[in-house]
Design a protein around this motif. Structure first.
Motif, PDB file in Angstrom:
ATOM      1  N   PHE A   9     -47.500 -15.884  11.257  1.00  0.00           N
ATOM      2  CA  PHE A   9     -47.764 -16.988  10.336  1.00  0.00           C
ATOM      3  C   PHE A   9     -46.459 -17.689   9.944  1.00  0.00           C
ATOM      4  N   MET A  10     -46.580 -18.937   9.487  1.00  0.00           N
ATOM      5  CA  MET A  10     -45.426 -19.629   8.906  1.00  0.00           C
ATOM      6  C   MET A  10     -44.841 -18.731   7.819  1.00  0.00           C
ATOM      7  N   LYS A  14     -40.108 -15.382  11.849  1.00  0.00           N
ATOM      8  CA  LYS A  14     -39.890 -15.443  13.302  1.00  0.00           C
ATOM      9  C   LYS A  14     -38.487 -15.965  13.672  1.00  0.00           C
ATOM     10  N   ASP A  33     -40.467 -24.984  18.188  1.00  0.00           N
ATOM     11  CA  ASP A  33     -40.481 -26.146  17.284  1.00  0.00           C
ATOM     12  C   ASP A  33     -39.198 -26.963  17.425  1.00  0.00           C
ATOM     13  N   ILE A  44     -41.357 -32.555  13.178  1.00  0.00           N
ATOM     14  CA  ILE A  44     -42.764 -32.159  13.324  1.00  0.00           C
ATOM     15  C   ILE A  44     -43.625 -32.920  12.315  1.00  0.00           C
ATOM     16  N   PHE A  56     -49.111 -32.864  18.871  1.00  0.00           N
ATOM     17  CA  PHE A  56     -48.128 -31.776  18.734  1.00  0.00           C
ATOM     18  C   PHE A  56     -48.600 -30.519  19.469  1.00  0.00           C
ATOM     19  N   ARG A  57     -49.891 -30.205  19.356  1.00  0.00           N
ATOM     20  CA  ARG A  57     -50.421 -28.997  20.016  1.00  0.00           C
ATOM     21  C   ARG A  57     -50.274 -29.093  21.534  1.00  0.00           C
ATOM     22  N   GLU A  60     -46.808 -28.245  22.413  1.00  0.00           N
ATOM     23  CA  GLU A  60     -46.552 -26.800  22.367  1.00  0.00           C
ATOM     24  C   GLU A  60     -46.933 -26.149  23.709  1.00  0.00           C
ATOM     25  N   GLY A  79     -44.126 -21.634  17.041  1.00  0.00           N
ATOM     26  CA  GLY A  79     -44.757 -22.120  15.820  1.00  0.00           C
ATOM     27  C   GLY A  79     -45.976 -21.280  15.452  1.00  0.00           C
ATOM     28  N   GLY A  80     -46.252 -21.215  14.151  1.00  0.00           N
ATOM     29  CA  GLY A  80     -47.337 -20.360  13.664  1.00  0.00           C
ATOM     30  C   GLY A  80     -48.722 -20.684  14.204  1.00  0.00           C
ATOM     31  N   GLY A  81     -48.916 -21.946  14.625  1.00  0.00           N
ATOM     32  CA  GLY A  81     -50.240 -22.330  15.114  1.00  0.00           C
ATOM     33  C   GLY A  81     -50.366 -22.251  16.634  1.00  0.00           C
ATOM     34  N   ARG A 118     -43.742 -28.396   6.372  1.00  0.00           N
ATOM     35  CA  ARG A 118     -44.824 -27.913   7.226  1.00  0.00           C
ATOM     36  C   ARG A 118     -46.137 -28.647   6.917  1.00  0.00           C
ATOM     37  N   PRO A 119     -46.534 -29.552   7.822  1.00  0.00           N
ATOM     38  CA  PRO A 119     -47.732 -30.364   7.547  1.00  0.00           C
ATOM     39  C   PRO A 119     -48.998 -29.537   7.337  1.00  0.00           C
ATOM     40  N   MET A 120     -49.094 -28.368   7.945  1.00  0.00           N
ATOM     41  CA  MET A 120     -50.302 -27.556   7.796  1.00  0.00           C
ATOM     42  C   MET A 120     -50.484 -27.050   6.366  1.00  0.00           C
ATOM     43  N   ARG A 138     -56.749 -17.321  11.959  1.00  0.00           N
ATOM     44  CA  ARG A 138     -55.750 -16.997  12.976  1.00  0.00           C
ATOM     45  C   ARG A 138     -55.482 -15.516  13.197  1.00  0.00           C
TER      46      ARG A 138
HETATM   47  C1  S3P Z   1     -47.358 -24.610  12.232  1.00  0.00           C
HETATM   48  C2  S3P Z   1     -46.222 -23.850  12.058  1.00  0.00           C
HETATM   49  C3  S3P Z   1     -44.863 -24.412  12.131  1.00  0.00           C
HETATM   50  C4  S3P Z   1     -44.846 -25.647  13.025  1.00  0.00           C
HETATM   51  C5  S3P Z   1     -45.874 -26.631  12.592  1.00  0.00           C
HETATM   52  C6  S3P Z   1     -47.299 -26.052  12.607  1.00  0.00           C
HETATM   53  C7  S3P Z   1     -48.698 -23.967  12.079  1.00  0.00           C
HETATM   54  O1  S3P Z   1     -43.956 -23.441  12.630  1.00  0.00           O
HETATM   55  O2  S3P Z   1     -45.048 -25.290  14.369  1.00  0.00           O
HETATM   56  O3  S3P Z   1     -45.543 -27.075  11.295  1.00  0.00           O
HETATM   57  O4  S3P Z   1     -49.705 -24.562  12.496  1.00  0.00           O
HETATM   58  O5  S3P Z   1     -48.734 -22.810  11.579  1.00  0.00           O
HETATM   59  P1  S3P Z   1     -43.438 -22.143  11.785  1.00  0.00           P
HETATM   60  O6  S3P Z   1     -44.444 -21.070  11.973  1.00  0.00           O
HETATM   61  O7  S3P Z   1     -42.139 -21.817  12.431  1.00  0.00           O
HETATM   62  O8  S3P Z   1     -43.299 -22.566  10.376  1.00  0.00           O
END
Ligand code: S3P
Length: 171
Positions: A9-10, A14, A33, A44, A56-57, A60, A79-81, A118-120, A138
């Motif tokens: 997770f964010m 990591k 990222d 981002i 963005f996805r 990735e 990235g966390g997602g 972090r936009p999420m 997740r």
């Molecule tokens: C995201 C996590 C971010 C980055 C983006 C989306 C997510 O990375 O990829 O903002 O969806 O969890 P970190 O996990 O390094 O913060």
């Protein structure tokens, strides 16, 4: 090439742990990222705002494909997602050993409070609710992607790095 890939997770650590792990192994650290931002020449947050999340996805997934041709051993923080997409989980498996860093919601809240990058997390609901909501979606996918799992709560960076190395050795 058997790289080490850090997922979680964010705020799970990591990037910080990845850098330490790279130092301990003598491998090169890289972050998806950071690479994406560099290649796109923008942040981002700006990508999400101007092109949308799917744009963005897709970047990735492209980045994981690009990494397949790297020759030197890498410690890769993603990235966390990123692990949400099944294709990405498959690509990570091909890249090497996947390490899942976990953290409690309280730890994540502490680390992510006030974050505007972090936009999420800019969803309008409380940080706690948002973390719980995303973790619910997740958690199983992180588990599915991982070869090893290491909890980070209350541990020093050195301890976490040693636990990762031990876990990978006993794989
Ligand atoms: C995201 C996590 C971010 C980055 C983006 C989306 C997510 O990375 O990829 O903002 O969806 O969890 P970190 O996990 O390094 O913060």
């Amino acid at each position: 090439m058997e790289h080490i890939i850090l997922i979680g997770f964010m705020g799970s650590g990591k990037t910080t742990i990845g850098k330490r792990l790279a130092k301990a192994t003598g491998w090169t650290f890289t972050d998806t990222d950071e690479r994406i931002e560099k290649a796109q020449g923008t942040s981002i947050s700006a990508m999400f705002a101007e092109r949308g999340e799917q744009y963005f996805r897709d970047l990735e997934t492209d980045m994981l494909k690009t990494l397949q041709s790297e020759e030197e051993p890498l410690v890769i923080s993603v990235g966390g997602g990123l692990p949400v997409r099944a294709e990405n989980r498959k690509l990570m498996r091909e890249l090497g050993k996947v390490v899942y860093l976990t953290a409690d919601v309280e730890t994540l809240m502490h680390r992510l409070r006030g974050d505007r990058t972090r936009p999420m997390l800019q969803s309008g609901v409380s940080l706690k609710d948002r973390i719980e909501e995303l973790m619910a979606a997740r958690g199983a996918l992180y588990e599915d992607a991982a070869d090893v799992k290491v909890a980070t709560d209350g541990k020093s960076r050195e301890t976490i790095v040693n636990e990762i190395l031990d876990a990978l050795r006993s794989q």
